[in-house]
Design a protein around this motif. Structure first.
Motif, short mmCIF file in Angstrom:
data_model
loop_
_atom_site.label_atom_id
_atom_site.label_comp_id
_atom_site.label_asym_id
_atom_site.label_seq_id
_atom_site.Cartn_x
_atom_site.Cartn_y
_atom_site.Cartn_z
N ILE A 122 0.86 -1.19 0.00
CA ILE A 122 0.00 0.00 0.00
C ILE A 122 0.89 1.23 0.00
O ILE A 122 1.78 1.36 0.85
CB ILE A 122 -0.93 0.01 1.22
N SER A 123 0.66 2.14 -0.95
CA SER A 123 1.48 3.35 -1.08
C SER A 123 0.62 4.59 -1.00
O SER A 123 -0.52 4.61 -1.48
CB SER A 123 2.24 3.34 -2.41
N PHE A 124 1.19 5.61 -0.39
CA PHE A 124 0.51 6.91 -0.29
C PHE A 124 1.43 7.99 -0.84
O PHE A 124 2.58 8.10 -0.44
CB PHE A 124 0.17 7.23 1.18
N GLN A 125 0.91 8.80 -1.77
CA GLN A 125 1.65 9.90 -2.38
C GLN A 125 0.93 11.21 -2.08
O GLN A 125 -0.17 11.45 -2.56
CB GLN A 125 1.78 9.71 -3.89
N LEU A 155 6.10 10.22 0.12
CA LEU A 155 5.85 8.94 -0.51
C LEU A 155 6.11 7.87 0.54
O LEU A 155 7.25 7.58 0.89
CB LEU A 155 6.75 8.73 -1.74
N ALA A 156 5.02 7.31 1.07
CA ALA A 156 5.12 6.32 2.14
C ALA A 156 4.45 5.02 1.69
O ALA A 156 3.48 5.04 0.93
CB ALA A 156 4.46 6.84 3.42
N ASP A 170 1.41 0.00 9.00
CA ASP A 170 2.43 1.02 9.22
C ASP A 170 2.89 1.54 7.86
O ASP A 170 3.31 0.76 7.01
CB ASP A 170 3.63 0.47 9.98
N LEU A 171 2.82 2.85 7.68
CA LEU A 171 3.29 3.50 6.46
C LEU A 171 4.59 4.24 6.76
O LEU A 171 4.62 5.08 7.66
CB LEU A 171 2.24 4.47 5.92
N ARG A 172 5.65 3.92 6.04
CA ARG A 172 6.93 4.58 6.24
C ARG A 172 7.38 5.21 4.92
O ARG A 172 7.18 4.62 3.86
CB ARG A 172 7.99 3.58 6.70
N GLY A 173 7.99 6.40 5.02
CA GLY A 173 8.46 7.05 3.81
C GLY A 173 9.22 8.32 4.10
O GLY A 173 9.44 8.71 5.26
#
Length: 276
Positions: A122-125, A155-156, A170-173
């Motif tokens: 899963i990616s978040f921009q 970008l996580a 958990d989103l890391r970026g």
């Protein structure tokens, strides 16, 4: 009588806003019919919405379907600045401080693309929103450390195999950290990067690095890292909430000094929606 009426009004406000007197928190502060006079100078506008601790659902994502994470809000609550130790044998460590910035420290109304890859990542921009705030942190010794708290172009992503968003997501970026001051800012001697003087001293000693850094201004773009840990989620509304930890550089005074590493911890809130 007037004192009792004031106490009753404050108690009602406490129960209706966050039910901080012992009840369950509501999800959206915007649902409350507050006027400007009821909000101004209270700090409510700087607080992110919250979800109840019982919100432990799952939001299913479909591969190839576009989604957005909107109304993202990040509210820092604790601050730490990395300082060099007095004893050279010890390593530098983060020292706790407090914010001198009163009610303008939160990032909000941020929107970005949320996608699910073929491998389950899963990616978040991050795309746009109120994604920066100038904050000053006061250290125990009296030093003031300014920084530009931001998540510009974040970008996580999660580890592969996630497939859905739940309380273990958990989103890391990393993200861009622009200069605390812009290129048109002038220091007290009229020096700037794109305006003002190139130098403000007669016959400057350019072989002196310290003097050269004071005269030649720069607005270098640095980078920071963040981790978003989801701890509450409402599967019906798509609302998610949790905690975050970010580490980013402080202000460089237009390149005249080395930045400090600043660690920020706090709360975040957002809402997942299918993209049209």
């Amino acid at each position: 009588m007037r004192y009792r009426a004031l106490v009753a009004a404050l108690a009602a406000l406490c129960l209706s806003v966050l039910t901080a007197c012992g009840g369950e928190e509501v999800s959206l502060l915007s649902d409350q019919p507050f006027t400007y006079k009821q909000i101004v100078n209270t700090g409510l506008a700087n607080s992110c919405p919250r979800l109840p601790e019982t919100a432990r659902g799952t939001y299913e994502l479909e591969t190839g379907s576009p989604y957005i994470l909107t109304d993202l809000c990040l509210q820092p609550t604790t601050y730490f600045v990395k300082e060099d130790p007095v004893n050279k044998r010890k390593e530098a460590e983060f020292v706790g401080g407090r914010s001198l910035t009163r009610y303008t420290s939160s990032l909000e109304q941020i929107t970005g693309d949320l996608t699910l890859g073929e491998d389950g990542t899963i990616s978040f921009q991050e795309q746009f929103g109120i994604d920066f705030q100038a904050i000053t942190v006061l250290l125990p010794g009296g030093e003031q450390v300014p920084l530009l708290f931001t998540i510009k172009n974040l970008l996580a992503s999660t580890a592969p195999g996630q497939r859905n968003i739940n309380t273990s997501t958990d989103l890391r970026g990393s993200y861009r950290v622009p200069s605390y001051r812009g290129a048109t800012f002038l220091d007290p001697k009229g020096r700037g990067q794109s305006t003002g003087y190139d130098n403000a001293v007669a016959l400057p000693a350019f072989d002196n690095e310290e003097i050269a850094r004071e005269n030649v201004k720069t607005t270098e773009v640095l980078s920071g890292e963040i981790e978003l840990q989801v701890s509450q989620i409402n599967s019906e509304t798509g609302e998610v909430a949790g905690v975050f930890e970010a580490v980013q550089p402080s202000d460089t005074d237009l390149g005249s000094q080395e930045p400090d590493d600043v660690k920020l911890r706090g709360l975040f809130y957002g809402r997942i929606e299918p993209s049209a």
